[in-house]
Design a protein around this motif. Structure first.
Motif, PDB file in Angstrom:
ATOM      1  N   LEU A   1       1.449 -12.333  -9.587  1.00 38.97           N
ATOM      2  CA  LEU A   1       0.681 -13.104  -8.606  1.00 38.97           C
ATOM      3  C   LEU A   1      -0.791 -12.703  -8.625  1.00 38.97           C
ATOM      4  O   LEU A   1      -1.691 -13.551  -8.667  1.00 38.97           O
ATOM      5  N   ILE A   2      -1.033 -11.403  -8.576  1.00 33.93           N
ATOM      6  CA  ILE A   2      -2.416 -10.915  -8.562  1.00 33.93           C
ATOM      7  C   ILE A   2      -3.105 -11.244  -9.882  1.00 33.93           C
ATOM      8  O   ILE A   2      -4.253 -11.701  -9.911  1.00 33.93           O
ATOM      9  N   GLY A   3      -2.411 -11.037 -10.983  1.00 36.48           N
ATOM     10  CA  GLY A   3      -2.999 -11.306 -12.287  1.00 36.48           C
ATOM     11  C   GLY A   3      -3.350 -12.765 -12.496  1.00 36.48           C
ATOM     12  O   GLY A   3      -4.351 -13.094 -13.138  1.00 36.48           O
ATOM     13  N   SER A   4      -2.534 -13.671 -11.936  1.00 34.08           N
ATOM     14  CA  SER A   4      -2.806 -15.097 -12.097  1.00 34.08           C
ATOM     15  C   SER A   4      -4.013 -15.538 -11.277  1.00 34.08           C
ATOM     16  O   SER A   4      -4.725 -16.462 -11.655  1.00 34.08           O
ATOM     17  N   GLN A   5      -4.249 -14.865 -10.153  1.00 31.09           N
ATOM     18  CA  GLN A   5      -5.370 -15.229  -9.296  1.00 31.09           C
ATOM     19  C   GLN A   5      -6.647 -14.472  -9.643  1.00 31.09           C
ATOM     20  O   GLN A   5      -7.747 -14.919  -9.311  1.00 31.09           O
ATOM     21  N   GLN A   6      -6.507 -13.340 -10.293  1.00 29.54           N
ATOM     22  CA  GLN A   6      -7.661 -12.564 -10.723  1.00 29.54           C
ATOM     23  C   GLN A   6      -7.462 -12.120 -12.176  1.00 29.54           C
ATOM     24  O   GLN A   6      -7.159 -10.957 -12.438  1.00 29.54           O
ATOM     25  N   PRO A   7      -7.629 -13.048 -13.107  1.00 31.21           N
ATOM     26  CA  PRO A   7      -7.375 -12.733 -14.520  1.00 31.21           C
ATOM     27  C   PRO A   7      -8.182 -11.550 -15.041  1.00 31.21           C
ATOM     28  O   PRO A   7      -7.749 -10.858 -15.967  1.00 31.21           O
TER      29      PRO A   7
ATOM     30  N   ILE B   1       4.264 -10.481   6.434  1.00 33.68           N
ATOM     31  CA  ILE B   1       4.089 -11.797   5.836  1.00 33.68           C
ATOM     32  C   ILE B   1       4.585 -11.779   4.393  1.00 33.68           C
ATOM     33  O   ILE B   1       4.825 -10.717   3.817  1.00 33.68           O
ATOM     34  N   GLU B   2       4.744 -12.952   3.810  1.00 33.19           N
ATOM     35  CA  GLU B   2       5.168 -13.053   2.429  1.00 33.19           C
ATOM     36  C   GLU B   2       4.133 -12.410   1.502  1.00 33.19           C
ATOM     37  O   GLU B   2       2.930 -12.504   1.746  1.00 33.19           O
ATOM     38  N   LEU B   3       4.627 -11.774   0.469  1.00 30.49           N
ATOM     39  CA  LEU B   3       3.728 -11.128  -0.481  1.00 30.49           C
ATOM     40  C   LEU B   3       2.763 -12.134  -1.102  1.00 30.49           C
ATOM     41  O   LEU B   3       1.589 -11.826  -1.327  1.00 30.49           O
ATOM     42  N   ALA B   4       3.233 -13.351  -1.367  1.00 30.95           N
ATOM     43  CA  ALA B   4       2.370 -14.379  -1.962  1.00 30.95           C
ATOM     44  C   ALA B   4       1.170 -14.676  -1.076  1.00 30.95           C
ATOM     45  O   ALA B   4       0.048 -14.844  -1.559  1.00 30.95           O
ATOM     46  N   THR B   5       1.394 -14.723   0.250  1.00 30.11           N
ATOM     47  CA  THR B   5       0.296 -14.981   1.187  1.00 30.11           C
ATOM     48  C   THR B   5      -0.695 -13.827   1.188  1.00 30.11           C
ATOM     49  O   THR B   5      -1.916 -14.045   1.176  1.00 30.11           O
ATOM     50  N   ALA B   6      -0.170 -12.607   1.204  1.00 26.29           N
ATOM     51  CA  ALA B   6      -1.039 -11.433   1.189  1.00 26.29           C
ATOM     52  C   ALA B   6      -1.847 -11.375  -0.105  1.00 26.29           C
ATOM     53  O   ALA B   6      -3.054 -11.102  -0.085  1.00 26.29           O
ATOM     54  N   ALA B   7      -1.185 -11.644  -1.228  1.00 27.90           N
ATOM     55  CA  ALA B   7      -1.872 -11.607  -2.518  1.00 27.90           C
ATOM     56  C   ALA B   7      -2.939 -12.680  -2.609  1.00 27.90           C
ATOM     57  O   ALA B   7      -4.052 -12.428  -3.103  1.00 27.90           O
ATOM     58  N   GLN B   8      -2.626 -13.869  -2.112  1.00 22.91           N
ATOM     59  CA  GLN B   8      -3.581 -14.973  -2.145  1.00 22.91           C
ATOM     60  C   GLN B   8      -4.811 -14.641  -1.309  1.00 22.91           C
ATOM     61  O   GLN B   8      -5.953 -14.826  -1.756  1.00 22.91           O
ATOM     62  N   THR B   9      -4.610 -14.148  -0.092  1.00 23.16           N
ATOM     63  CA  THR B   9      -5.734 -13.865   0.801  1.00 23.16           C
ATOM     64  C   THR B   9      -6.599 -12.735   0.271  1.00 23.16           C
ATOM     65  O   THR B   9      -7.838 -12.809   0.320  1.00 23.16           O
ATOM     66  N   LEU B  10      -5.969 -11.685  -0.236  1.00 19.87           N
ATOM     67  CA  LEU B  10      -6.738 -10.569  -0.789  1.00 19.87           C
ATOM     68  C   LEU B  10      -7.511 -11.012  -2.026  1.00 19.87           C
ATOM     69  O   LEU B  10      -8.686 -10.665  -2.186  1.00 19.87           O
TER      70      LEU B  10
END
Length: 218
Positions: free
Chosen positions: A14-20, A45-54
């Motif tokens: 998730l993190i890698g896809s949003q911050q290549p 909260i869902e990990l996806a939400t946390a990863a997206q916001t960060l």
């Protein structure tokens, strides 16, 4: 963490896809992912939400992995003390972060002002778009005492409040579409200042994550 190995692997993805750019450094990727997991556990909260916001926060505010811990603590503190939760803040920052950073606004000050719009009842997209537009209009049309790049974002709103402007004057200075939001931010400038102090330099995310995972599941 309370995650399984496969969930942690998903977090890396998730993190890698949003911050290549993080894929070039295993340590940076690990640092951001670790903090996303902490935020998820702290806020429940869902990990996806946390990863997206960060990720949005780091990308919009021009930060790097070294800011991840600071950002999650600001988000956790603001979601506790304000009306906008972490998902709300993530969407609002997506719309306003780059513009706020361009005029020298800190992450803490951006979040504190967005929370005032959440308190006023605006949805995240409207709040972020409004703040971005207001900043741009003040920079183009207002005198120096109202320009965020010169006096700071919250001080600019405080100065607007002290000027006792009419709604028409707000429309001329901040733009017709978002005059109401500009007025709301001006009236809440004192609260934004207080919130900025409350959400700066805390360890709320780490403390809350520890509390939430201090159980049988943890």
């Amino acid at each position: 963490s309370t995650l399984t190995a496969s969930q942690v692997a998903d977090a890396f993805r998730l993190i890698g896809s949003q911050q290549p750019q993080l894929l070039e450094s295993s340590e940076a990727l690990k640092e951001v992912t670790k903090n996303a997991i902490t935020l998820s556990e702290a806020a429940g909260i869902e990990l996806a939400t946390a990863a997206q916001t960060l990720s949005v926060s780091i990308n919009q505010m021009g930060g790097d992995s070294s800011n991840a811990s600071r950002f999650i603590n600001v988000l956790a503190a603001a979601s506790q003390k304000g009306a906008g939760d972490i998902a709300w803040l993530g969407e609002a920052i997506t719309k306003s972060g780059t513009t706020a950073k361009a005029v020298g606004t800190s992450y803490e000050e951006l979040v504190a002002n967005l929370e005032q719009l959440a308190k006023a009842g605006y949805d995240a997209s409207t709040a972020g778009t409004a703040l971005r537009s207001i900043i741009m209009n003040l920079e183009k049309k207002a005198s120096n005492e109202f320009k965020p790049s010169i006096v700071g974002l919250t001080q600019a709103f405080e100065n607007l409040g002290k000027a006792n402007l009419s709604l028409t004057e707000y429309q001329e200075m901040a733009g017709k579409m978002f005059a109401a939001q500009a007025k709301a931010l001006a009236e809440a400038a004192g609260e934004a200042k207080n919130m900025k102090e409350q959400i700066t330099g805390t360890n709320i995310a780490e403390e809350q994550a520890k509390t939430n995972t201090d159980n049988l599941d943890g």
